[in-house]
Design a protein around this motif. Structure first.
Motif, short mmCIF file in Angstrom:
data_model
loop_
_atom_site.label_atom_id
_atom_site.label_comp_id
_atom_site.label_asym_id
_atom_site.label_seq_id
_atom_site.Cartn_x
_atom_site.Cartn_y
_atom_site.Cartn_z
N GLY A 213 25.94 63.13 39.96
CA GLY A 213 26.80 63.20 38.80
C GLY A 213 28.21 63.66 39.06
N GLU A 214 28.54 63.97 40.31
CA GLU A 214 29.89 64.42 40.65
C GLU A 214 30.53 63.46 41.64
OE1 GLU A 214 29.81 68.39 42.08
OE2 GLU A 214 29.09 69.26 40.18
N LYS A 215 31.86 63.32 41.55
CA LYS A 215 32.54 62.42 42.48
C LYS A 215 32.39 62.93 43.89
CE LYS A 215 36.91 60.22 43.68
NZ LYS A 215 38.34 60.03 43.39
N PHE A 216 31.97 62.03 44.76
CA PHE A 216 31.72 62.37 46.15
C PHE A 216 32.83 61.87 47.07
CE2 PHE A 216 29.91 60.37 50.05
CZ PHE A 216 29.75 61.52 50.80
N ASP A 217 33.31 60.66 46.81
CA ASP A 217 34.32 60.08 47.70
C ASP A 217 35.00 58.92 47.00
OD1 ASP A 217 35.84 59.73 49.94
OD2 ASP A 217 34.22 59.11 51.26
N ASP A 218 36.09 58.43 47.61
CA ASP A 218 36.80 57.26 47.12
C ASP A 218 36.13 56.00 47.65
OD1 ASP A 218 39.12 58.59 45.81
OD2 ASP A 218 39.50 59.28 47.85
N GLY A 219 36.09 54.96 46.83
CA GLY A 219 35.58 53.68 47.26
C GLY A 219 36.72 52.72 47.58
N GLU A 220 36.43 51.44 47.54
CA GLU A 220 37.43 50.41 47.86
C GLU A 220 38.26 50.06 46.63
OE1 GLU A 220 37.88 49.43 50.83
OE2 GLU A 220 36.04 50.07 51.85
N ILE A 221 39.49 49.63 46.88
CA ILE A 221 40.32 49.06 45.82
C ILE A 221 39.84 47.64 45.56
CG2 ILE A 221 42.64 48.28 45.21
CD1 ILE A 221 43.74 50.68 46.71
N ILE A 222 39.52 47.34 44.31
CA ILE A 222 39.01 46.01 43.95
C ILE A 222 40.17 45.05 43.72
CG2 ILE A 222 37.63 44.72 42.27
CD1 ILE A 222 36.22 47.40 41.64
N ALA A 223 41.17 45.51 43.01
CA ALA A 223 42.36 44.68 42.73
C ALA A 223 43.52 45.61 42.42
CB ALA A 223 42.10 43.74 41.56
N ALA A 224 44.72 45.14 42.66
CA ALA A 224 45.91 45.97 42.39
C ALA A 224 47.11 45.07 42.15
CB ALA A 224 46.18 46.91 43.57
N SER A 225 48.04 45.60 41.39
CA SER A 225 49.31 44.90 41.19
C SER A 225 50.44 45.91 41.23
CB SER A 225 49.33 44.13 39.86
OG SER A 225 49.35 45.03 38.77
N TYR A 226 51.59 45.47 41.67
CA TYR A 226 52.78 46.34 41.72
C TYR A 226 53.98 45.52 41.27
CZ TYR A 226 56.08 49.90 43.22
OH TYR A 226 57.05 50.86 43.23
N ASN A 227 54.66 46.01 40.26
CA ASN A 227 55.86 45.35 39.75
C ASN A 227 57.07 46.09 40.29
OD1 ASN A 227 58.20 44.95 37.82
ND2 ASN A 227 56.76 43.47 36.98
N ASN A 228 57.79 45.42 41.20
CA ASN A 228 58.95 46.01 41.86
C ASN A 228 60.22 45.32 41.38
OD1 ASN A 228 60.45 45.77 45.10
ND2 ASN A 228 60.53 47.54 43.76
N GLN A 229 60.96 46.02 40.52
CA GLN A 229 62.24 45.50 40.00
C GLN A 229 62.07 44.12 39.37
OE1 GLN A 229 65.71 46.41 42.68
NE2 GLN A 229 64.11 46.98 44.14
N GLY A 230 60.99 43.96 38.61
CA GLY A 230 60.77 42.71 37.89
C GLY A 230 59.93 41.68 38.60
#
Length: 434
Positions: A213-230
């Motif tokens: 019931g407690e966070k043990f570790d970080d998993g993988e990033i499934i998807a991500a987006s980054y908006n850089n100056q438009g």
């Protein structure tokens, strides 16, 4: 009997604390029947109904020893009251015994003896997920690897850049590891040292691992987006039909480029590429054929791309340095390192730690001096990427499978982006009214 021992070992490894003892079962009470009075039948001797019921022996407590820096097995066994004979038996007689040679500070090794003080069990807690149990059975030590599976939970986060990627990630509740993973995913298309601007936004869908019931570790990033100056960059984690996993944009083009735009994390550029700069120590006009990244001593330095270490050493001017050859055309150089983590002739992969930031050689303070050469000519590391080879794409036959795999994820990512855009628009409207 052996099965009962294994079950008990499982309970000890993950349920009972070192001081708890299993409660013995209450003895079974058998009522004796009254025999009829018959002179022809010789009376049988009374049966002691409790003689065959043996009280389970009280289990001895575990003696836990935490592995210290500089420890070895002999020292740990000695602290627990055992000698090298016990070490030899556990290591050589059991299947997993050789694993005890690979112990690390912070791990726990627990010992259990019988009522005569003889060693009967050893428990090596490698981490929260893996424990190896060694137990004396039929005069020999056997072993069993006990593994726990964490629960995977999906989560999401959004962030707005106000000062730096790191601060925005922290404010969004992301761990250091997840922030760095995101920077590595986009490291071939965004220079997170120089490119981020106030108002840039990021969105992530990622896994978290839970235990009890407690966070043990970080998993993988499934998807991500980054908006850089438009301009928006998007990445999806995908495992192709050959079992190879990578990150690709919405068109199936790999996010992994030939070189990282910046070979360090969480730093700032203190001196850009400048062929006419005045050297801070020698006070003469000396070309600055690279980029300096100021960072605390010990900050990891990454290989910008796959390659082979062609030089690794020390000089009065460069301090500790590493030069890497990438194919036939490209060479990257890393100067003033505090420590080198690779040797000449060694093969390295992109994002592998090759050293740490320092101030060795002719340096005024801790920083990495990074150079990029193309066909023997120095190039600006921050602009040369436009002339580098194009990233690989998924095969045309793989694209339908890829698009099907990311359909639901892309919709969720778009919803996160819309939510952020709406929130920012409302905040801007509020400021305008104020």
């Amino acid at each position: 009997m052996a099965a009962a021992v294994v079950v008990g070992c499982l309970a000890i490894g993950f349920g009972l604390s070192s001081g708890e003892k299993p409660q013995p079962e209450e003895p079974l009470v058998i009522e004796q029947e009254a025999f009829p009075s018959n002179a022809e039948l010789a009376p049988e001797p009374p049966v002691d109904t409790f003689a065959a019921v043996t009280e389970p022996a009280a289990e001895q407590p575990w003696n836990e020893q935490v592995v210290r820096s500089g420890d070895n097995l002999s020292l740990i066994f000695k602290r627990a009251g055992y000698n090298d004979r016990h070490v030899h038996r556990v290591v050589t007689e059991s299947e997993h015994g050789k694993g005890l040679a690979r112990i690390y500070p912070g791990q726990t090794i627990a010992f259990q003896s019988d009522d005569k003080g003889e060693l009967v069990a050893v428990r090596h807690v490698k981490d929260k997920l893996q424990t190896v149990s060694y137990r004396l059975e039929d005069g020999h030590f056997s072993s069993q690897l006990l593994t726990r599976e964490p629960e995977l939970r999906e989560s999401s986060a959004t962030g707005v850049i106000t000062s730096s990627l790191f601060m925005a990630g922290q404010e969004a509740g992301l761990s250091h590891t997840t922030i760095m993973d995101m920077a590595n995913i986009f490291g071939g298309v965004i220079d997170f040292v120089g490119d981020p601007r106030k108002g840039d936004t990021m969105h992530l869908m990622f896994e978290e691992l839970y235990l009890d019931g407690e966070k043990f570790d970080d998993g993988e990033i499934i998807a991500a987006s980054y908006n850089n100056q438009g301009k928006t960059f998007t990445a999806y984690r995908y495992t192709d039909s050959n079992g190879e996993t990578g990150y690709y944009n919405e068109d199936g083009v790999s996010m992994r480029k030939a070189f990282l735009l910046a070979p360090v994390d969480f730093t700032r550029i203190s001196s850009n590429f400048n062929p006419r700069r005045i050297h801070p120590i020698y006070k003469t006009a000396r070309p600055h054929r690279g980029t300096d990244y100021a960072a605390p001593t010990g900050t990891p330095v990454y290989a910008a791309g796959d390659g082979r270490v062609i030089q690794a050493g020390y000089s009065r001017a460069n301090g500790n340095y590493v030069f890497i050859q990438h194919g036939e055309q490209f060479v990257t150089r890393y100067l003033h390192l505090h420590k080198r983590r690779v040797k000449q002739g060694q093969r390295v992969s992109q994002s592998q730690v090759i050293g740490t930031v320092g101030s060795t050689g002719a340096a005024t303070g801790p920083h990495l001096h990074y150079e990029f050469l193309m066909n023997g000519v120095h190039r600006n590391p921050r602009t040369i990427h436009k002339q580098l080879p194009k990233a690989k794409s998924l095969a045309a036959s793989e694209l339908p499978r890829f698009r099907q795999a990311i359909t639901g994820i892309s919709a969720q990512l778009a919803a996160l982006q819309q939510e952020t855009d709406t929130r920012l628009a409302m905040a801007n409207a509020s400021e305008d009214r104020g």
